[in-house]
Design a protein around this motif. Structure first.
Motif, PDB file in Angstrom:
ATOM      1  N   THR A 183       0.917  -1.052   0.039  1.00 16.71           N
ATOM      2  CA  THR A 183       0.049   0.094  -0.007  1.00 16.71           C
ATOM      3  C   THR A 183       0.703   1.331  -0.084  1.00 16.71           C
ATOM      4  O   THR A 183       2.058   1.252   0.534  1.00 16.71           O
ATOM      5  CB  THR A 183      -0.826  -0.066   1.086  1.00 16.71           C
ATOM      6  N   GLN A 184       0.407   2.385  -0.580  1.00 14.59           N
ATOM      7  CA  GLN A 184       1.069   3.553  -0.610  1.00 14.59           C
ATOM      8  C   GLN A 184       0.274   4.999  -0.570  1.00 14.59           C
ATOM      9  O   GLN A 184      -0.632   4.759  -1.361  1.00 14.59           O
ATOM     10  CB  GLN A 184       2.090   3.556  -1.851  1.00 14.59           C
ATOM     11  N   GLY A 185       0.590   5.786  -0.121  1.00 14.13           N
ATOM     12  CA  GLY A 185      -0.021   7.081  -0.050  1.00 14.13           C
ATOM     13  C   GLY A 185       0.709   7.959  -1.225  1.00 14.13           C
ATOM     14  O   GLY A 185       2.077   7.872  -1.212  1.00 14.13           O
ATOM     15  N   TYR A 186      -0.045   8.955  -1.917  1.00 10.98           N
ATOM     16  CA  TYR A 186       0.613   9.864  -2.731  1.00 10.98           C
ATOM     17  C   TYR A 186       0.185  11.353  -2.500  1.00 10.98           C
ATOM     18  O   TYR A 186      -0.862  11.426  -2.245  1.00 10.98           O
ATOM     19  CB  TYR A 186       0.050   9.462  -4.314  1.00 10.98           C
ATOM     20  N   TYR A 208       7.681  10.901   7.007  1.00 12.39           N
ATOM     21  CA  TYR A 208       8.135  12.206   7.657  1.00 12.39           C
ATOM     22  C   TYR A 208       7.231  13.067   8.613  1.00 12.39           C
ATOM     23  O   TYR A 208       5.817  13.197   8.321  1.00 12.39           O
ATOM     24  CB  TYR A 208       8.111  13.249   6.241  1.00 12.39           C
ATOM     25  N   ARG A 209       7.486  12.978   9.817  1.00 12.01           N
ATOM     26  CA  ARG A 209       6.737  13.608  10.838  1.00 12.01           C
ATOM     27  C   ARG A 209       5.304  12.801  10.924  1.00 12.01           C
ATOM     28  O   ARG A 209       5.351  11.518  11.031  1.00 12.01           O
ATOM     29  CB  ARG A 209       6.538  15.129  10.695  1.00 12.01           C
ATOM     30  N   LEU A 210       4.156  13.461  10.596  1.00 12.41           N
ATOM     31  CA  LEU A 210       2.887  12.691  10.656  1.00 12.41           C
ATOM     32  C   LEU A 210       2.599  12.059   9.458  1.00 12.41           C
ATOM     33  O   LEU A 210       1.740  11.347   9.210  1.00 12.41           O
ATOM     34  CB  LEU A 210       1.916  13.859  11.071  1.00 12.41           C
ATOM     35  N   SER A 211       3.292  12.210   8.400  1.00 11.47           N
ATOM     36  CA  SER A 211       3.155  11.449   7.062  1.00 11.47           C
ATOM     37  C   SER A 211       3.652   9.947   7.193  1.00 11.47           C
ATOM     38  O   SER A 211       5.023   9.612   7.606  1.00 11.47           O
ATOM     39  CB  SER A 211       3.955  12.021   6.078  1.00 11.47           C
ATOM     40  N   ALA A 266       4.285   6.639   4.837  1.00 14.88           N
ATOM     41  CA  ALA A 266       4.114   6.225   3.584  1.00 14.88           C
ATOM     42  C   ALA A 266       2.999   5.079   3.188  1.00 14.88           C
ATOM     43  O   ALA A 266       2.559   5.012   2.095  1.00 14.88           O
ATOM     44  CB  ALA A 266       5.604   5.970   3.005  1.00 14.88           C
ATOM     45  N   ASN A 267       3.103   4.133   4.265  1.00 12.37           N
ATOM     46  CA  ASN A 267       2.085   3.072   4.001  1.00 12.37           C
ATOM     47  C   ASN A 267       0.607   3.424   4.262  1.00 12.37           C
ATOM     48  O   ASN A 267      -0.119   2.351   3.854  1.00 12.37           O
ATOM     49  CB  ASN A 267       2.713   1.868   5.249  1.00 12.37           C
ATOM     50  N   ARG A 268       0.374   4.380   4.452  1.00 13.27           N
ATOM     51  CA  ARG A 268      -1.131   4.627   4.704  1.00 13.27           C
ATOM     52  C   ARG A 268      -1.608   4.853   3.248  1.00 13.27           C
ATOM     53  O   ARG A 268      -1.127   5.374   2.464  1.00 13.27           O
ATOM     54  CB  ARG A 268      -1.309   6.141   5.407  1.00 13.27           C
ATOM     55  N   VAL A 269      -3.069   4.440   3.237  1.00 14.06           N
ATOM     56  CA  VAL A 269      -3.752   4.670   1.904  1.00 14.06           C
ATOM     57  C   VAL A 269      -4.740   5.857   2.033  1.00 14.06           C
ATOM     58  O   VAL A 269      -5.537   6.268   2.577  1.00 14.06           O
ATOM     59  CB  VAL A 269      -4.819   3.577   1.909  1.00 14.06           C
ATOM     60  N   MET A 270      -4.100   7.077   1.220  1.00 12.33           N
ATOM     61  CA  MET A 270      -4.501   8.444   1.539  1.00 12.33           C
ATOM     62  C   MET A 270      -5.660   8.734   0.398  1.00 12.33           C
ATOM     63  O   MET A 270      -5.933   7.844  -0.434  1.00 12.33           O
ATOM     64  CB  MET A 270      -3.485   9.314   1.140  1.00 12.33           C
ATOM     65  N   GLN A 271      -6.212   9.739   0.875  1.00 10.32           N
ATOM     66  CA  GLN A 271      -7.622  10.020  -0.005  1.00 10.32           C
ATOM     67  C   GLN A 271      -7.683  11.486   0.351  1.00 10.32           C
ATOM     68  O   GLN A 271      -7.907  12.079   1.448  1.00 10.32           O
ATOM     69  CB  GLN A 271      -8.758   9.303   0.217  1.00 10.32           C
ATOM     70  N   GLY A 272      -7.923  12.415  -0.767  1.00 11.89           N
ATOM     71  CA  GLY A 272      -8.427  13.687  -0.617  1.00 11.89           C
ATOM     72  C   GLY A 272      -7.114  14.841  -0.075  1.00 11.89           C
ATOM     73  O   GLY A 272      -6.066  14.645  -0.077  1.00 11.89           O
ATOM     74  N   ARG A 273      -8.048  16.024   0.105  1.00 12.08           N
ATOM     75  CA  ARG A 273      -7.061  17.193   0.415  1.00 12.08           C
ATOM     76  C   ARG A 273      -7.176  17.667   1.767  1.00 12.08           C
ATOM     77  O   ARG A 273      -8.483  17.843   2.425  1.00 12.08           O
ATOM     78  CB  ARG A 273      -7.622  18.222  -0.487  1.00 12.08           C
ATOM     79  N   TRP A 295     -14.643  16.873   3.257  1.00 13.58           N
ATOM     80  CA  TRP A 295     -15.519  15.755   3.667  1.00 13.58           C
ATOM     81  C   TRP A 295     -14.786  14.357   3.055  1.00 13.58           C
ATOM     82  O   TRP A 295     -15.093  13.230   3.885  1.00 13.58           O
ATOM     83  CB  TRP A 295     -16.844  15.721   3.147  1.00 13.58           C
ATOM     84  N   TYR A 296     -13.781  14.464   1.999  1.00 13.90           N
ATOM     85  CA  TYR A 296     -13.226  13.250   1.483  1.00 13.90           C
ATOM     86  C   TYR A 296     -11.850  13.121   1.949  1.00 13.90           C
ATOM     87  O   TYR A 296     -11.102  12.050   1.410  1.00 13.90           O
ATOM     88  CB  TYR A 296     -13.407  13.575  -0.139  1.00 13.90           C
ATOM     89  N   TYR A 297     -11.375  13.715   2.748  1.00 14.11           N
ATOM     90  CA  TYR A 297      -9.934  13.801   3.285  1.00 14.11           C
ATOM     91  C   TYR A 297      -9.751  12.818   4.443  1.00 14.11           C
ATOM     92  O   TYR A 297     -10.888  12.891   5.471  1.00 14.11           O
ATOM     93  CB  TYR A 297      -9.434  15.123   3.660  1.00 14.11           C
ATOM     94  N   GLY A 298      -9.145  11.622   4.282  1.00  9.25           N
ATOM     95  CA  GLY A 298      -8.750  10.616   5.274  1.00  9.25           C
ATOM     96  C   GLY A 298      -7.863   9.781   4.702  1.00  9.25           C
ATOM     97  O   GLY A 298      -7.309  10.056   3.452  1.00  9.25           O
ATOM     98  N   TYR A 299      -7.636   8.719   5.630  1.00 12.00           N
ATOM     99  CA  TYR A 299      -6.591   7.681   5.213  1.00 12.00           C
ATOM    100  C   TYR A 299      -6.897   6.447   5.729  1.00 12.00           C
ATOM    101  O   TYR A 299      -7.615   6.514   7.126  1.00 12.00           O
ATOM    102  CB  TYR A 299      -5.166   8.166   5.569  1.00 12.00           C
ATOM    103  N   PHE A 300      -6.461   5.369   5.216  1.00  8.66           N
ATOM    104  CA  PHE A 300      -6.793   3.999   5.624  1.00  8.66           C
ATOM    105  C   PHE A 300      -5.837   3.252   5.939  1.00  8.66           C
ATOM    106  O   PHE A 300      -4.540   3.437   5.429  1.00  8.66           O
ATOM    107  CB  PHE A 300      -7.707   3.438   4.433  1.00  8.66           C
ATOM    108  N   HIS A 301      -5.821   2.129   6.708  1.00  3.53           N
ATOM    109  CA  HIS A 301      -4.826   1.283   7.159  1.00  3.53           C
ATOM    110  C   HIS A 301      -4.065   0.870   6.083  1.00  3.53           C
ATOM    111  O   HIS A 301      -4.884   0.114   5.158  1.00  3.53           O
ATOM    112  CB  HIS A 301      -5.255   0.230   8.035  1.00  3.53           C
ATOM    113  N   GLY A 302      -2.830   0.465   6.046  1.00  7.88           N
ATOM    114  CA  GLY A 302      -2.078  -0.128   5.204  1.00  7.88           C
ATOM    115  C   GLY A 302      -1.682  -1.404   5.457  1.00  7.88           C
ATOM    116  O   GLY A 302      -2.054  -2.355   6.677  1.00  7.88           O
ATOM    117  N   THR A 303      -0.810  -2.066   4.813  1.00  3.36           N
ATOM    118  CA  THR A 303      -0.325  -3.355   4.842  1.00  3.36           C
ATOM    119  C   THR A 303       0.442  -3.507   6.111  1.00  3.36           C
ATOM    120  O   THR A 303       0.794  -4.890   6.635  1.00  3.36           O
ATOM    121  CB  THR A 303       0.542  -3.935   3.758  1.00  3.36           C
ATOM    122  N   ASN A 304       0.860  -2.565   6.905  1.00  2.00           N
ATOM    123  CA  ASN A 304       1.768  -2.678   8.158  1.00  2.00           C
ATOM    124  C   ASN A 304       0.668  -2.691   9.322  1.00  2.00           C
ATOM    125  O   ASN A 304       1.191  -3.006  10.733  1.00  2.00           O
ATOM    126  CB  ASN A 304       2.454  -1.526   8.366  1.00  2.00           C
TER     127      ASN A 304
END
Length: 225
Positions: free
Chosen positions: A60-63, A73-76, A78-85, A202-211
């Motif tokens: 999994t990867q966030g972009y 990096y800090r609160l970022s 990489a493994n999180r599945v990102m979405q939105g602004r 409303w669409y900003y969030g992130y989901f659990h990844g493979t870790n």
């Protein structure tokens, strides 16, 4: 009474069902055998059986909004599945843009398992880790055909399904169109995306990844062969 196909191997009757083959004059082909049930449903295909298999995500990867893979990096993470602004971009060191996520699976095993099958149901398990609002948000699900981890976001099918979440920490099995399973089977898809083409928080969030253990994304397909 159970129904199926049994063939005599010379010493005993052996259950064959979907393993039964018939010679067409040139090659052995999968046999399709129907049985009249006389119970109102008419003929039932007994040479096919229903299967269900679940695949856990392999990566999994966030972009960032510019398509680049996010680092740790800090609160970022990489493994999180990102979405939105992000809902308050002015408070950040830089503008992350409308972010996205990619989820990959063992697509080779999926293709092998689904070969010559009819897809009956496709489900994605996606567990949210955070939403901008305590009341949750909406996941926008898409598809990609990238093999292995990617350094840039890719998506070939946008908004194939949506799922409403009501809490920040919440998991759902999301039903996807059956053609998604067809395309995994036929080597036209390899994974799933999260991407909302909107700057609405409303669409900003992130989901659990493979870790993240049992909360990692999973793909479950019910098929008949």
């Amino acid at each position: 009474m159970s129904q199926g196909i049994k063939l005599w191997d010379g010493t005993r009757w052996v259950q064959k069902n979907d393993a039964a083959r018939i010679w067409n004059g040139n090659s052995w082909q999968k046999a399709k055998v129907k049985l009249w049930t006389a119970q109102g449903e008419g003929f039932r295909t007994v040479s096919e059986t229903q299967h269900q298999k679940t695949w856990e995500a392999t990566w999994t990867q966030g972009y960032w909004g510019n398509g680049e893979a996010k680092p740790n990096y800090r609160l970022s993470v990489a493994n999180r599945v990102m979405q939105g602004r992000y809902g308050a971009p002015w408070s950040l060191e830089w503008e992350g843009g409308i972010q996205g996520g990619m989820i990959g699976f063992d697509d080779n095993d999926i293709r092998n398992s689904l070969r010559d099958s009819a897809i009956e149901k496709v489900e994605l398990y996606l567990h949210s880790q955070h939403w901008w609002y305590y009341a949750g948000g909406t996941a926008i699900i898409g598809c990609h055909n990238a093999r292995g981890w990617q350094g840039r976001f890719q998506e070939i099918n946008y908004n194939v399904a949506q799922q409403r979440y009501y809490n920040r920490d919440e998991g759902h099995w999301i039903t996807l169109p059956n053609w998604v399973g067809d395309n995994f089977r036929d080597n036209r898809l390899a994974g799933i995306t999260t991407h909302a083409n909107s700057s609405d928080a409303w669409y900003y969030g992130y989901f659990h990844g493979t870790n993240d253990g049992w909360k990692k994304p999973k793909l479950r397909i019910t098929y008949r062969k």
